[in-house]
Design an enzyme around this catalytic site. Structure first.
Site, mmCIF file in Angstrom:
data_model
loop_
_atom_site.group_PDB
_atom_site.id
_atom_site.type_symbol
_atom_site.label_atom_id
_atom_site.label_comp_id
_atom_site.label_asym_id
_atom_site.label_seq_id
_atom_site.Cartn_x
_atom_site.Cartn_y
_atom_site.Cartn_z
ATOM 1 N N ASP A 69 0.824 -1.209 0.000
ATOM 2 C CA ASP A 69 0.000 0.000 0.000
ATOM 3 C C ASP A 69 0.857 1.257 0.000
ATOM 4 O O ASP A 69 2.080 1.185 0.108
ATOM 5 C CB ASP A 69 -0.952 -0.011 1.222
ATOM 6 C CG ASP A 69 -0.253 -0.388 2.526
ATOM 7 O OD1 ASP A 69 0.984 -0.403 2.564
ATOM 8 O OD2 ASP A 69 -0.964 -0.660 3.511
ATOM 9 N N ASN A 138 -7.537 -2.336 14.443
ATOM 10 C CA ASN A 138 -8.941 -2.538 14.073
ATOM 11 C C ASN A 138 -9.122 -3.729 13.130
ATOM 12 O O ASN A 138 -10.186 -3.902 12.546
ATOM 13 C CB ASN A 138 -9.513 -1.275 13.435
ATOM 14 C CG ASN A 138 -8.866 -0.925 12.095
ATOM 15 O OD1 ASN A 138 -7.917 -1.593 11.669
ATOM 16 N ND2 ASN A 138 -9.357 0.105 11.432
ATOM 17 N N HIS A 140 -7.412 -4.310 10.320
ATOM 18 C CA HIS A 140 -7.127 -4.143 8.898
ATOM 19 C C HIS A 140 -5.822 -4.838 8.521
ATOM 20 O O HIS A 140 -4.937 -5.013 9.354
ATOM 21 C CB HIS A 140 -7.136 -2.671 8.462
ATOM 22 C CG HIS A 140 -5.963 -1.834 8.860
ATOM 23 N ND1 HIS A 140 -6.094 -0.526 9.272
ATOM 24 C CD2 HIS A 140 -4.633 -2.086 8.907
ATOM 25 C CE1 HIS A 140 -4.908 -0.030 9.528
ATOM 26 N NE2 HIS A 140 -3.997 -0.948 9.330
ATOM 27 N N GLU A 145 -9.729 -1.390 5.455
ATOM 28 C CA GLU A 145 -10.410 -1.027 6.691
ATOM 29 C C GLU A 145 -11.694 -1.855 6.856
ATOM 30 O O GLU A 145 -12.172 -2.468 5.891
ATOM 31 C CB GLU A 145 -10.766 0.465 6.646
ATOM 32 C CG GLU A 145 -9.556 1.400 6.545
ATOM 33 C CD GLU A 145 -8.785 1.550 7.866
ATOM 34 O OE1 GLU A 145 -8.694 0.585 8.634
ATOM 35 O OE2 GLU A 145 -8.259 2.656 8.101
HETATM 36 C C1 GLP Z 1 -0.494 0.418 8.606
HETATM 37 C C2 GLP Z 1 -0.161 -0.422 7.389
HETATM 38 C C3 GLP Z 1 -0.393 -1.890 7.637
HETATM 39 C C4 GLP Z 1 0.186 -2.290 8.966
HETATM 40 C C5 GLP Z 1 -0.474 -1.524 10.072
HETATM 41 C C6 GLP Z 1 0.045 -1.897 11.437
HETATM 42 O O1 GLP Z 1 -1.795 0.839 8.662
HETATM 43 N N1 GLP Z 1 -0.886 -0.020 6.231
HETATM 44 O O2 GLP Z 1 0.185 -2.637 6.575
HETATM 45 O O3 GLP Z 1 0.015 -3.678 9.160
HETATM 46 O O4 GLP Z 1 -0.207 -0.159 9.850
HETATM 47 O O5 GLP Z 1 1.208 -1.176 11.720
HETATM 48 P P1 GLP Z 1 2.203 -1.487 12.871
HETATM 49 O O6 GLP Z 1 2.926 -2.730 12.473
HETATM 50 O O7 GLP Z 1 3.119 -0.299 12.914
HETATM 51 O O8 GLP Z 1 1.426 -1.648 14.110
#
Ligand code: GLP
Length: 265
Positions: A69, A138, A140, A145
């Site tokens: 992404d 959440n 995702h 989302e």
């Molecule tokens: C972002 C990314 C996700 C990731 C999520 C969790 O929203 N788009 O790919 O898994 O954050 O991030 P973190 O690993 O920093 O908790």
């Protein structure tokens, strides 16, 4: 799903790196197609892969990579762009060709067309061999989302307030977090031949419990991974606290790795 509950960050990084290493080695000289994630969760695994590259000769030559992404509106070089994040935290420190590390262009004039083109590029490359994922609090994955179709493809998606708040720590001010992103869809992600998801900390415990044991629903997008035949989930004890069957997963893992003759002893 294979659930590994690990005792510390180093064990988690090793478990994820092992899956990567197997994929890269079995692809041989032609290279693997890697699906890479940003966020803090995969960073220890990337650091371990960089170590293996430097100290053990693990090579990524010939491999290609697709990011999950990108924020809409951030140019490639922006310090919070995922294009830059993956280079700073992984790919610039190993021998993968920089031109072979692809991500959706968040600054494209037509983000919807860019999303569709990116989805096609993954298919044309032959699909992803191994996708690494984190998970949002959440539920995702990538930026799918709650409410995302389980069949969704790469597209533009508006970020929830919770995701914006979660990701504000990477920006100077919460107002600087982009409100939209280009994200591979749940259907796109499930086309990867194998998937490893990693999470740590209590803040992920509910999302992890839903991912592994919840009903499949758009409310918790990661539950769509239950439909995939080859998913490994690597989590620490804190992220495992809401799993009802945690003891069983530990036992199943013990049976698998130790292969005991008398499993009840
Ligand atoms: C972002 C990314 C996700 C990731 C999520 C969790 O929203 N788009 O790919 O898994 O954050 O991030 P973190 O690993 O920093 O908790």
């Amino acid at each position: 799903m294979e659930i590994h509950i690990v005792t510390d960050a180093a064990a988690g990084a090793n478990a994820v790196a092992d899956v990567f290493e197997r994929t890269v080695r079995s692809a041989g000289a032609s290279g693997a197609i890697l699906g890479l994630a940003t966020g803090s969760s995969p960073v220890p695994a990337y650091a371990e892969l960089i170590r293996r590259h430097r100290e053990e000769g693990l090579s990524f030559a010939g491999s290609r990579a697709f990011l999950l992404d990108e924020y809409v509106g951030l140019p490639l070089g922006h310090e919070q762009s995922y294009h830059r994040f993956i280079r700073e935290n992984f790919t610039s420190s190993v021998d993968i060709d920089d031109a072979a590390v692809l991500s959706p262009d968040g600054a494209a004039d037509d983000p919807a067309a860019e999303a569709a083109a990116y989805d096609r590029r993954i298919t044309e490359a032959g699909g992803i061999d191994l996708q690494i994922l984190g998970i949002g609090s959440n539920g995702h994955i990538a930026f799918n989302e709650p409410g995302s179709s389980l069949a969704s493809r790469t597209r533009v998606i508006g970020l929830t307030r919770r995701t914006i708040a979660d990701n504000a720590r990477f920006f100077d001010r919460a107002e600087d977090v982009p409100v939209r992103a280009l994200s591979q869809g749940l259907g796109t992600i499930r086309e990867a031949r194998s998937i490893v998801l990693t999470a740590s900390g209590e803040g992920k415990a509910e999302a992890v419990a839903q991912l592994v044991e919840g009903a499949i629903s758009a409310r918790w997008p990661a539950t769509s991974l239950q439909l995939h035949p080859d998913v490994t989930v690597v989590i620490d004890e804190a992220a495992a606290t809401r799993l009802e069957l945690a003891d069983y997963y530990r036992y199943a893992r013990f049976l698998e790795t130790e292969n005991p003759v008398v499993p009840h002893s």
